[in-house]
Design an enzyme around this catalytic site. Structure first.
Site: not given
Ligand code: F6P
Length: 323
Positions: A14, A25, A75, A106, A128, A130, A132, A174
């Site tokens: 993402g 940078a 992805r 991650d 990210t 998130d 996370d 997420r």
């Molecule tokens: O990891 C970033 C994120 O935006 C999450 O918050 C969300 O669950 C996911 O990616 C959504 O992914 P996609 O854009 O592939 O639907």
């Protein structure tokens, strides 16, 4: 003398506001140190398919203020397979790269880790919204996403207040509740439902809303983390049990775009700079982190294994501030 003469850079998974500042940078620090940079398009997908472009200082002009990633992202399911990983490492060798900078969350850092066994020298930069990744206190994009969420909540609050309604706002993240907690505190929510703590207990939420109304609140704001989901069902339940007009808003990808904040640009710029410095110093297979107010790089395997216990402090404070 550094053995690093040419590096590749990609953004993966993402996108996150601030990724462009990190790319800038990395490219400029590398060029300053006589290192050539190859930009790989569409993340690992571009590496597997050999989609790349040479980058110079000018190719990263005027990108810092833009959301998303100029290198594009994807992805890449192929990177989950040994075949895909082998193909990626072959392209790395064909391009004559000495190291690969991977900016992502991650999944992307696990992708980078998988390439180490094929002789690819990697360094990760956490990107990210998130937040996370347990190994670091900051991931690029988080601050912008929270500010966007807070701005949306401010607007929703205006109309919720005027109609004396209950508003449910679902935010991204997420399986992590950080965006929800921060949006909850900064948006003045009375309840936040996050995956680390709970599933949806609809009746407990209804009870909380009724108690707050008895105490004089004329409207309500509940934040639901994406990892909990079910905002519309919750809104329907609240309205049918209490008779209070309730609306659910799912912010979704709105929260992933936008002009990066100064905080995101700053972390991205520092992490990009230090990532190249680490490579020049011969520190490979690392990930950049921000911990205890300092930038550092950690062994990638150890960093990805690192698990931090959930800390309830933010939630407890939110509840006190919401009385
Ligand atoms: O990891 C970033 C994120 O935006 C999450 O918050 C969300 O669950 C996911 O990616 C959504 O992914 P996609 O854009 O592939 O639907």
């Amino acid at each position: 003398m550094s053995s690093i003469k040419k590096i590749g850079i990609l953004t993966s998974g993402g996108d996150a506001p601030g990724m462009n500042a990190a790319i800038r940078a990395v490219v400029r620090t590398a060029i300053h140190n006589d290192i050539k940079v190859v930009g790989i398009k569409r993340g690992f997908e571009g590496l597997v398919n050999g989609e790349f472009m040479d980058m110079d200082a000018g190719s990263v002009s005027n990108i810092m203020y833009r959301g998303g990633t100029v290198l594009l992202t994807a992805r890449c399911s192929e990177m989950m397979t040994e075949e895909g990983q082998k193909k990626a490492s072959q392209i790395y060798k064909v391009l004559g790269l000495d190291a690969l900078v991977v900016i992502g969350g991650d999944g992307s850092l696990h992708g980078a880790q998988a390439l180490i066994k094929y002789g690819v020298n990697v360094i990760g930069i956490p990107g990210t919204i998130d937040l996370d990744l347990d190994c670091t206190d900051y991931t690029i994009g988080f601050d912008t996403a929270v500010n966007t969420g807070m701005d949306a909540i401010n607007r929703i609050r205006d109309t919720s207040c005027s109609h004396e309604r209950c508003s449910i706002v679902e935010v991204m993240g997420r399986n992590a509740g950080f965006i929800a907690l921060w949006c909850g505190i900064t948006g003045g929510a009375e309840e936040v439902l996050i995956p680390e703590k709970s599933h949806i207990d609809k009746d407990a939420v209804v009870k909380q809303i009724l108690e707050n109304r008895c105490q004089g609140k004329t409207h309500n704001l509940i934040i639901v983390a994406e990892g909990i989901s079910g905002s519309q069902e919750l809104a329907n339940h609240i309205e049918s049990v209490t008779g209070i007009g309730t609306r659910a808003t799912i912010l979704g990808h709105l929260q992933r775009g936008g002009i990066p904040t100064a905080t995101d640009r700053m972390h991205a710029s520092m992490m990009g700079y230090y990532a190249v410095k680490a490579l020049i110093d011969g520190r490979f297979n690392r990930v950049m982190v921000y911990r205890g107010g300092k930038y550092d790089d950690l062994d990638l395997d150890e960093a990805l294994d690192y698990k931090r216990e959930y800390d309830d402090t933010l939630y407890e404070i939110l509840k006190i501030l919401a009385i």
